[in-house]
Design an enzyme around this catalytic site. Structure first.
Site, PDB file in Angstrom:
ATOM      1  N   SER A  22       0.865  -1.177   0.000  1.00 55.27           N
ATOM      2  CA  SER A  22       0.000   0.000   0.000  1.00 55.27           C
ATOM      3  C   SER A  22       0.901   1.226   0.000  1.00 55.27           C
ATOM      4  CB  SER A  22      -0.922   0.006   1.205  1.00 55.27           C
ATOM      5  OG  SER A  22      -0.221   0.438   2.333  1.00 55.27           O
ATOM      6  N   CYS A  23       0.418   2.271  -0.606  1.00 58.99           N
ATOM      7  CA  CYS A  23       1.253   3.463  -0.753  1.00 58.99           C
ATOM      8  C   CYS A  23       1.496   4.132   0.585  1.00 58.99           C
ATOM      9  CB  CYS A  23       0.605   4.432  -1.712  1.00 58.99           C
ATOM     10  SG  CYS A  23       0.644   3.806  -3.374  1.00 58.99           S
ATOM     11  N   VAL A  24       2.298   5.182   0.549  1.00 57.78           N
ATOM     12  CA  VAL A  24       2.743   5.783   1.792  1.00 57.78           C
ATOM     13  C   VAL A  24       1.819   6.895   2.266  1.00 57.78           C
ATOM     14  CG1 VAL A  24       4.710   6.724   2.964  1.00 57.78           C
ATOM     15  CG2 VAL A  24       5.025   5.314   0.954  1.00 57.78           C
ATOM     16  N   THR A  52      -2.701   4.991   5.181  1.00 58.73           N
ATOM     17  CA  THR A  52      -1.885   3.968   4.543  1.00 58.73           C
ATOM     18  C   THR A  52      -1.334   2.933   5.512  1.00 58.73           C
ATOM     19  OG1 THR A  52      -0.007   5.441   4.789  1.00 58.73           O
ATOM     20  CG2 THR A  52      -1.157   5.496   2.697  1.00 58.73           C
TER      21      THR A  52
END
Lengths: 104, 410
Positions: free
Chosen positions: A102-104, B198
């Site tokens: 998953s992105c940051v 996230t």
């Protein structure tokens, strides 16, 4: 780490069902995982799966959806039709690759 | 005389200029910093403008006020970087050679990347708050708004300051409550992620907070287009979300000079070594701040920590010594949660945000991943720290470039 019997073979998978050793992957295993995800693989699906595998082999990392669609293999709308609800997550699982971070 | 060129005088570039000038021998090295703009914005302050907490003046200074006097400042846009010739060309035709290049060209929102976003209503009922123009226009709109559907929407990741859209949402809840019209406003948070944030533990806490504040969360929403006429968002799998006011966080991309120079990925971010900050393609090019493709947050705190490590590595490089693999992805972010409270999160590449105390174990005084008034006041105090300590390239007391695990409930 767990083992799962997919298409008659014992395969190493993580808790979400992603292969942990890509060397164990085969087209039959891909077909079997796709069936679990209720996806019937067509040539268009295979184009996407093979592109992902090629990218991982060459760059050591999954491409982003943007990179995938920019490559001309598939447009975004079609991609979502091929692999509904999270195309990259589904496609990488079927292709025997790691889950997209998953992105940051 | 050898030349170091710094591209971009934002947070990252300005800190680097200040740090390097103190470390390098002036007889041997010259430092030049280039930026196309005259104004330096305190970007964390953009968040507060729509809610009338800050004005444009509060967040604006001249860039030159923060450039040390022994550093040459050129205000011009960059035409192209030619890494194989160790030179860059400016728009005014001037060519500059370099021995070391530092890229700090940042990231920008690109509303044109979201189909339909610019077609109808942009600046009228659809806004961003990542630019000073956007947040000022949004402030004007919210001031007289009579209520309806407010939608906060993230187009795609990664974005600069990934907590900012959540903070905006929390502040909107507070702002309309204060104006005694919260019941007339329906707030929806639409994200391509599977949850509010996230990182899993923080996402859990923050999703819960959205629920408490009666904000509807729409996860896994991958935008196909904005229909400005019908005022709705449409996803690739044909879900729709209606809005009266759209607060959009459009696609973020690195500067177009990176694309023109063929030096970036598909979002114009420069491929960078994760721990040394050296460019993957050229050994005399270094990259920091939002311009990198690193899996760290795009945030000022990250640029600040990177600058400390990159200064060391530039000194190592000059002396032909091996680079230090010291950058751990450390980020430290306040999350404003409304009603005078805030959160603080501290994390890196490997350790997600968790509960604990900061900066000192047990004592704190700040609480990690917990709502408190102290965190809110620290966030407000940070503006002064930014202008006076951080941009000047001084360390912030007790806060280290590498993340500490002390005081954290891992």
């Amino acid at each position: 780490m767990a083992t799962k019997n997919i298409a008659g073979v014992n395969i190493d998978v993580n808790e979400e069902g992603y292969l942990t050793n890509h060397a164990q992957w085969s087209r039959e295993i891909g077909e079997a995982i796709a069936k679990e995800e209720e996806i019937k693989l067509t040539e268009q699906h295979w184009n996407v799966l093979e592109f992902l595998q090629k990218e991982v082999k060459e760059n050591g990392a999954l491409p982003t959806i943007r990179r995938l669609t920019k490559s001309g293999i598939v447009d975004t709308k079609t991609l979502y039709q091929l692999f509904p609800n999270g195309p990259l997550k589904k496609a990488s699982k079927i292709a025997g690759l790691e889950k997209p971070a998953s992105c940051v | 005389m050898k030349k170091i060129l710094i591209l971009g005088a934002g947070t990252a570039g300005t800190i680097m200029a200040n740090r390097l000038v103190r470390k390098l021998d002036r007889k041997e090295w010259s430092i030049t910093i280039i930026d196309q703009h005259a104004k330096h914005y305190y970007q964390p302050g953009f968040l507060f403008i729509p809610f009338e907490m800050y004005t444009e003046e509060d967040v604006t200074r001249n860039k030159t006020d923060f450039i040390p006097k022994n550093v040459e400042y050129i205000q011009e846009s960059i035409e192209i970087i030619e890494p194989d010739k160790n030179r860059i060309k400016l728009n005014n035709g001037v060519t500059l050679d370099y021995y070391i290049l530092i890229i700090a060209t940042g990231t920008n929102i690109v509303p044109g990347e979201v189909d339909g976003l610019l077609d109808s209503g942009w600046g009228e009922n659809a806004f961003d708050f990542y630019t000073v123009e956007g947040s000022v226009a949004l402030a004007r709109c919210l001031k007289d708004w009579k209520g309806g559907k407010l939608v906060v929407h993230i187009a795609e990741m990664p974005i600069k300051c990934p907590v900012a859209p959540l903070e905006f949402t929390f502040l909107a809840d507070w702002y309309f409550s204060k104006k005694e019209m919260r019941d007339d406003v329906e707030i929806t948070y639409v994200t391509p992620l599977s949850g509010a944030f996230t990182k899993p533990r923080a996402s859990g806490v923050l999703s819960h907070l959205l629920e408490n504040k009666h904000v509807k969360l729409v996860p896994d929403f991958n935008i196909m287009n904005v229909d400005g006429t019908a005022k709705k968002l449409v996803s690739f799998d044909e879900k729709t979300v209606d809005y009266d006011i759209l607060v959009s966080i459009p696609t973020n991309m690195g500067d177009s000079v990176i694309e023109r120079s063929g030096m970036g990925d598909e979002l114009n971010y420069v491929q960078t070594q994760k721990h040394t900050l050296q460019s993957k393609a050229h050994e005399n090019i270094f990259v920091l701040g939002d311009a990198t493709d690193l899996p760290s947050s795009k945030a000022g705190s990250v640029a600040h920590f990177e600058a400390e490590i990159l200064t060391e590595n530039i000194l190592q490089f000059i002396q032909n010594k091996p680079l230090k693999e010291d950058f751990d992805g450390h980020a430290n972010c306040f999350i404003e949660s409304g009603f005078g409270k805030g959160f603080l999160i501290d994390f890196n590449y490997d350790v997600e945000p968790v509960e604990g105390k900061f900066p000192l174990p047990i004592i704190g005084p700040m609480a990690l991943l917990k709502e408190s008034r102290m965190n809110h006041f620290s966030k407000l105090a940070f503006k002064w720290i930014y202008w006076n300590i951080l941009l000047r390239g001084w360390p912030i007391p007790m806060i280290t470039a590498q993340m500490t695990k002390l005081g954290k409930k891992l």
